[in-house]
Design an enzyme around this catalytic site. Structure first.
Site, PDB file in Angstrom:
ATOM      1  N   GLU A   1       0.474  -7.704   5.963  1.00  0.00           N
ATOM      2  CA  GLU A   1       1.918  -8.001   5.901  1.00  0.00           C
ATOM      3  C   GLU A   1       2.704  -7.222   6.952  1.00  0.00           C
ATOM      4  O   GLU A   1       3.855  -7.524   7.215  1.00  0.00           O
ATOM      5  CB  GLU A   1       2.460  -7.726   4.483  1.00  0.00           C
TER       6      GLU A   1
ATOM      7  N   CYS B   1      -4.757  -3.010   0.079  1.00  0.00           N
ATOM      8  CA  CYS B   1      -4.744  -1.544   0.004  1.00  0.00           C
ATOM      9  C   CYS B   1      -4.666  -1.047  -1.444  1.00  0.00           C
ATOM     10  O   CYS B   1      -5.648  -1.145  -2.164  1.00  0.00           O
ATOM     11  CB  CYS B   1      -3.612  -1.022   0.887  1.00  0.00           C
TER      12      CYS B   1
ATOM     13  N   HIS C   1      -3.292  -3.743   5.840  1.00  0.00           N
ATOM     14  CA  HIS C   1      -1.966  -4.300   5.531  1.00  0.00           C
ATOM     15  C   HIS C   1      -1.622  -5.496   6.422  1.00  0.00           C
ATOM     16  O   HIS C   1      -0.895  -5.319   7.410  1.00  0.00           O
ATOM     17  CB  HIS C   1      -0.895  -3.220   5.747  1.00  0.00           C
TER      18      HIS C   1
END
Ligand code: GLN
Length: 193
Positions: free
Chosen positions: A171, A79, A169
């Site tokens: 994560e 991002c 994302h």
């Protein structure tokens, strides 16, 4: 395996937790002296690219990290991290690392309604859940940039040598496969030296 995570702003803790759960040691990078550690890979997390870019300059981290990336240290940029890596931004005059030959549109899905979730195919991995938060997308790729994933005709993940640029994302999802792939690339990079 030691991975440096840019930790001046944004979603760095989530990357750290994931990488540690996969057995990597993580060094949070906040100041120049943090770069004294040996680093087998770098993570540039999501957040606010303008703030991160400004801090990178002020903290004198931009040039040394850029040099590491140019010398082949693997990097996973998500991002805002993708925005920092990009060679060109269509709607912003800034260039930060500029090591990834792609053209990126910041806030490509709009500022307010830009957060969504989807499942798409990703090369080297398969079907992946993707969380987008005021995300950019990639408008154009340069030579030798491999497109790894698209969403509704827009490029959302690429690989260029040791550099991974993702608009979403990974994560924030349960899935570990993207971080596993990144760690395996870091391992291969070590073997090559
Ligand atoms: N919109 C942010 C930017 O332009 C990126 C958003 C994110 O990292 N989740 O920097």
């Amino acid at each position: 395996m030691q991975i440096g995570i840019l930790a001046v702003q944004g979603a760095f803790v989530e990357h750290r937790k994931k990488l540690e759960s996969l057995g990597a040691e993580c060094i949070e990078l906040r100041k120049k002296s943090d770069l004294k550690h040996h680093l087998d890979g770098l993570v540039l997390p999501g957040g606010e690219s303008t703030v991160q870019g400004k801090l990178l300059l002020e903290l004198d981290l931009l040039q040394p990290l850029k040099q590491m990336i140019e010398q082949g240290t693997p990097v996973l940029a998500t991002c805002a991290g993708l925005i920092l890596l990009a060679e060109r931004l269509v709607n912003d005059p800034h260039v930060y690392f500029g090591t990834l030959p792609v053209t990126v549109r910041r806030n490509g899905y709009g500022r307010q309604l830009g957060s969504f979730y989807t499942v798409q195919e990703m090369k080297e991995i398969g079907s992946v859940s993707m969380t987008f938060i005021r995300a950019p997308y990639i408008e154009k790729v340069g030579e030798n940039v491999e497109i790894l994933a698209e969403h509704e005709g827009k490029i959302v993940a690429v690989r260029y040598g040791m550099q991974f640029g993702l608009a979403f994302h990974p994560e924030l999802d349960e899935d570990n496969r993207i971080h596993e792939l990144f760690l395996s690339v870091c391992e291969t990079a070590i073997l090559k030296i």
